[in-house]
Design a protein around this motif. Sequence first.
Motif, mmCIF file in Angstrom:
data_model
loop_
_atom_site.group_PDB
_atom_site.id
_atom_site.type_symbol
_atom_site.label_atom_id
_atom_site.label_comp_id
_atom_site.label_asym_id
_atom_site.label_seq_id
_atom_site.Cartn_x
_atom_site.Cartn_y
_atom_site.Cartn_z
ATOM 1 N N ILE A 84 9.277 23.718 -29.475
ATOM 2 C CA ILE A 84 9.941 22.725 -28.637
ATOM 3 C C ILE A 84 11.370 23.193 -28.368
ATOM 4 O O ILE A 84 12.105 23.544 -29.300
ATOM 5 N N HIS A 85 11.753 23.193 -27.100
ATOM 6 C CA HIS A 85 13.099 23.603 -26.701
ATOM 7 C C HIS A 85 13.826 22.357 -26.183
ATOM 8 O O HIS A 85 13.490 21.830 -25.121
ATOM 9 N N ALA A 86 14.799 21.888 -26.931
ATOM 10 C CA ALA A 86 15.551 20.690 -26.555
ATOM 11 C C ALA A 86 16.758 21.083 -25.709
ATOM 12 O O ALA A 86 17.615 21.849 -26.168
ATOM 13 N N VAL A 87 16.804 20.583 -24.488
ATOM 14 C CA VAL A 87 17.947 20.833 -23.621
ATOM 15 C C VAL A 87 19.062 19.881 -24.028
ATOM 16 O O VAL A 87 18.887 18.659 -24.026
ATOM 17 N N LEU A 133 3.414 20.436 -14.052
ATOM 18 C CA LEU A 133 3.222 20.299 -15.491
ATOM 19 C C LEU A 133 3.074 18.835 -15.904
ATOM 20 O O LEU A 133 3.579 17.924 -15.239
ATOM 21 N N ASP A 134 2.404 18.620 -17.022
ATOM 22 C CA ASP A 134 2.325 17.284 -17.606
ATOM 23 C C ASP A 134 3.687 16.899 -18.166
ATOM 24 O O ASP A 134 4.450 17.751 -18.643
ATOM 25 N N VAL A 135 3.968 15.594 -18.115
ATOM 26 C CA VAL A 135 5.242 15.077 -18.617
ATOM 27 C C VAL A 135 4.976 13.869 -19.505
ATOM 28 O O VAL A 135 4.194 12.974 -19.145
ATOM 29 N N LEU A 136 5.614 13.843 -20.659
ATOM 30 C CA LEU A 136 5.557 12.689 -21.553
ATOM 31 C C LEU A 136 6.934 12.059 -21.641
ATOM 32 O O LEU A 136 7.929 12.759 -21.857
ATOM 33 N N ALA A 137 7.001 10.752 -21.448
ATOM 34 C CA ALA A 137 8.228 10.015 -21.751
ATOM 35 C C ALA A 137 8.207 9.701 -23.238
ATOM 36 O O ALA A 137 7.210 9.194 -23.757
ATOM 37 N N ALA A 169 -0.161 19.565 -27.037
ATOM 38 C CA ALA A 169 0.362 20.591 -27.939
ATOM 39 C C ALA A 169 -0.706 21.611 -28.307
ATOM 40 O O ALA A 169 -0.393 22.770 -28.602
ATOM 41 N N ASN A 170 -1.965 21.199 -28.283
ATOM 42 C CA ASN A 170 -3.068 22.101 -28.598
ATOM 43 C C ASN A 170 -3.594 22.844 -27.374
ATOM 44 O O ASN A 170 -4.482 23.691 -27.492
ATOM 45 N N GLY A 171 -3.077 22.527 -26.186
ATOM 46 C CA GLY A 171 -3.501 23.194 -24.965
ATOM 47 C C GLY A 171 -2.743 24.484 -24.730
ATOM 48 O O GLY A 171 -1.871 24.880 -25.504
ATOM 49 N N GLU A 172 -3.083 25.148 -23.634
ATOM 50 C CA GLU A 172 -2.474 26.434 -23.317
ATOM 51 C C GLU A 172 -1.183 26.290 -22.504
ATOM 52 O O GLU A 172 -0.262 27.091 -22.638
ATOM 53 N N GLU A 173 -1.119 25.266 -21.643
ATOM 54 C CA GLU A 173 0.034 25.119 -20.761
ATOM 55 C C GLU A 173 1.212 24.461 -21.463
ATOM 56 O O GLU A 173 1.039 23.663 -22.392
ATOM 57 N N GLY A 174 2.394 24.806 -20.980
ATOM 58 C CA GLY A 174 3.576 24.102 -21.451
ATOM 59 C C GLY A 174 3.637 22.708 -20.847
ATOM 60 O O GLY A 174 2.925 22.390 -19.898
ATOM 61 N N PHE A 175 4.483 21.874 -21.410
ATOM 62 C CA PHE A 175 4.696 20.540 -20.841
ATOM 63 C C PHE A 175 6.100 20.079 -21.189
ATOM 64 O O PHE A 175 6.856 20.794 -21.875
ATOM 65 N N LEU A 176 6.467 18.900 -20.714
ATOM 66 C CA LEU A 176 7.836 18.424 -20.873
ATOM 67 C C LEU A 176 7.895 17.069 -21.552
ATOM 68 O O LEU A 176 6.978 16.247 -21.400
ATOM 69 N N HIS A 177 8.993 16.844 -22.288
ATOM 70 C CA HIS A 177 9.372 15.523 -22.782
ATOM 71 C C HIS A 177 10.530 15.033 -21.925
ATOM 72 O O HIS A 177 11.505 15.765 -21.718
ATOM 73 N N PHE A 178 10.475 13.807 -21.460
ATOM 74 C CA PHE A 178 11.624 13.168 -20.828
ATOM 75 C C PHE A 178 12.124 12.072 -21.761
ATOM 76 O O PHE A 178 11.352 11.214 -22.189
ATOM 77 N N SER A 179 13.397 12.114 -22.080
ATOM 78 C CA SER A 179 13.983 11.123 -22.979
ATOM 79 C C SER A 179 15.151 10.435 -22.284
ATOM 80 O O SER A 179 15.498 10.757 -21.150
ATOM 81 N N ALA A 180 15.774 9.493 -22.985
ATOM 82 C CA ALA A 180 16.918 8.761 -22.447
ATOM 83 C C ALA A 180 17.842 8.400 -23.603
ATOM 84 O O ALA A 180 17.487 8.530 -24.778
ATOM 85 N N HIS A 181 19.034 7.926 -23.245
ATOM 86 C CA HIS A 181 20.010 7.534 -24.264
ATOM 87 C C HIS A 181 19.749 6.088 -24.701
ATOM 88 O O HIS A 181 20.550 5.181 -24.488
ATOM 89 N N PRO A 222 16.955 15.260 -21.592
ATOM 90 C CA PRO A 222 17.531 13.925 -21.387
ATOM 91 C C PRO A 222 17.537 13.677 -19.887
ATOM 92 O O PRO A 222 18.014 14.502 -19.107
ATOM 93 N N THR A 223 17.003 12.545 -19.438
ATOM 94 C CA THR A 223 16.698 12.388 -18.014
ATOM 95 C C THR A 223 17.353 11.167 -17.389
ATOM 96 O O THR A 223 17.035 10.802 -16.257
ATOM 97 N N ASP A 224 18.272 10.527 -18.096
ATOM 98 C CA ASP A 224 18.814 9.281 -17.545
ATOM 99 C C ASP A 224 20.230 9.395 -17.014
ATOM 100 O O ASP A 224 20.667 8.525 -16.261
ATOM 101 N N ARG A 225 20.978 10.434 -17.355
ATOM 102 C CA ARG A 225 22.382 10.494 -16.922
ATOM 103 C C ARG A 225 22.552 11.455 -15.755
ATOM 104 O O ARG A 225 22.265 12.642 -15.871
ATOM 105 N N SER A 226 23.047 10.920 -14.634
ATOM 106 C CA SER A 226 23.245 11.746 -13.437
ATOM 107 C C SER A 226 24.663 12.269 -13.321
ATOM 108 O O SER A 226 24.978 12.990 -12.383
ATOM 109 N N ALA A 227 25.554 11.916 -14.273
ATOM 110 C CA ALA A 227 26.942 12.356 -14.201
ATOM 111 C C ALA A 227 27.013 13.873 -14.162
ATOM 112 O O ALA A 227 26.489 14.555 -15.029
ATOM 113 N N GLY A 228 27.656 14.407 -13.126
ATOM 114 C CA GLY A 228 27.802 15.842 -12.995
ATOM 115 C C GLY A 228 26.650 16.513 -12.283
ATOM 116 O O GLY A 228 26.740 17.684 -11.927
ATOM 117 N N ALA A 229 25.533 15.810 -12.082
ATOM 118 C CA ALA A 229 24.384 16.404 -11.407
ATOM 119 C C ALA A 229 24.673 16.522 -9.910
ATOM 120 O O ALA A 229 25.159 15.583 -9.287
#
Length: 292
Positions: A140-143, A228-232, A110-122, A193-200
């Motif tokens: 933070i932009h939540a999809v 980019l860096d990714v955090l689960a 969060a203190n760096g210059e580059e953006g990064f991602l959060h991966f979450s699940a249900h 959110p990275t766990d549901r493939s329905a519709g993908a």
Amino acid sequence: MAEKLWSGKTYGSGRMHRWLIGFLRYVDVRFLYAVSAVFIVPVCLIINSSRKSSYNYFRKIHGFGRWRSAWLTYLNHYHFAQSVIDKFAMYAGKRFEVEVDHMEEFTKRANGEEGFLHFSAHVGNYEIAGYTLVSERKRIHAVVYGFEKQSVMQNRTGMFDKTNIGMISIKEDMSHLYEIDKALCNGDIVSFPTDRSAGATKCVEAMFLGHKTKFPMGPFSVATMRSLDVLAVNVMKVSRRKYKAYVTPLQYDKNAPRREQIKQLADAFAAELEKRVKEYPTQWFNLYDFWN
């Protein structure tokens, strides 16, 4: 099957949601926990087909015995009810204690210059993270699902605005992809959110709980496009008033061919999700035939 059994919307009307929020301003969540345990969950188990998916998850995926699987099916639905109650309790102004495991991993990026991602699940209650993992420097932009109930979206917006969080709604015209790209170009954080493939339309396979499982390729593709860096981030309920947020960097070879990067990242995400699900099996809230 997944699309038929899960609409992506929070149950209930806008009026019901407003009533519940007002009610929770004056009533302890334990009262609704008790009502859910005694009345709501048993009725749901009788009339809702989710009981079959939940039972099979414990019986076939985890390999538990019949009686244990039946009991855990009840707890699975009860813990899901608790997560929904807690969400509306937050809308009503109540707060929960959140212990963050490896907060330094979030702070460093969060203190760096580059953006990064959060991966979450249900699993657990990821929305709790929206009031804990915050950054003054990066928005933070939540999809989120674009057709959620208006009352839920309005409450999320009201709560998230206080913590420098915005929402990107998934749209049929795919315009959300431009919003995601713009956010990352600005060095912000995007949460998927990275766990549901329905519709993908495109999926990537990874081993999860001993079975080949399809995950939507989109989030992995976005990450690897810019290396980019990714955090689960998984937020699990550990007691009535407390949650624990697990922040885990997902490792992948950023110099490998892109297809291999996507596979490595999917494998890393599946391994981390499996670790949390094994630790908290009743907080798995994909209440449909996830492996079909």
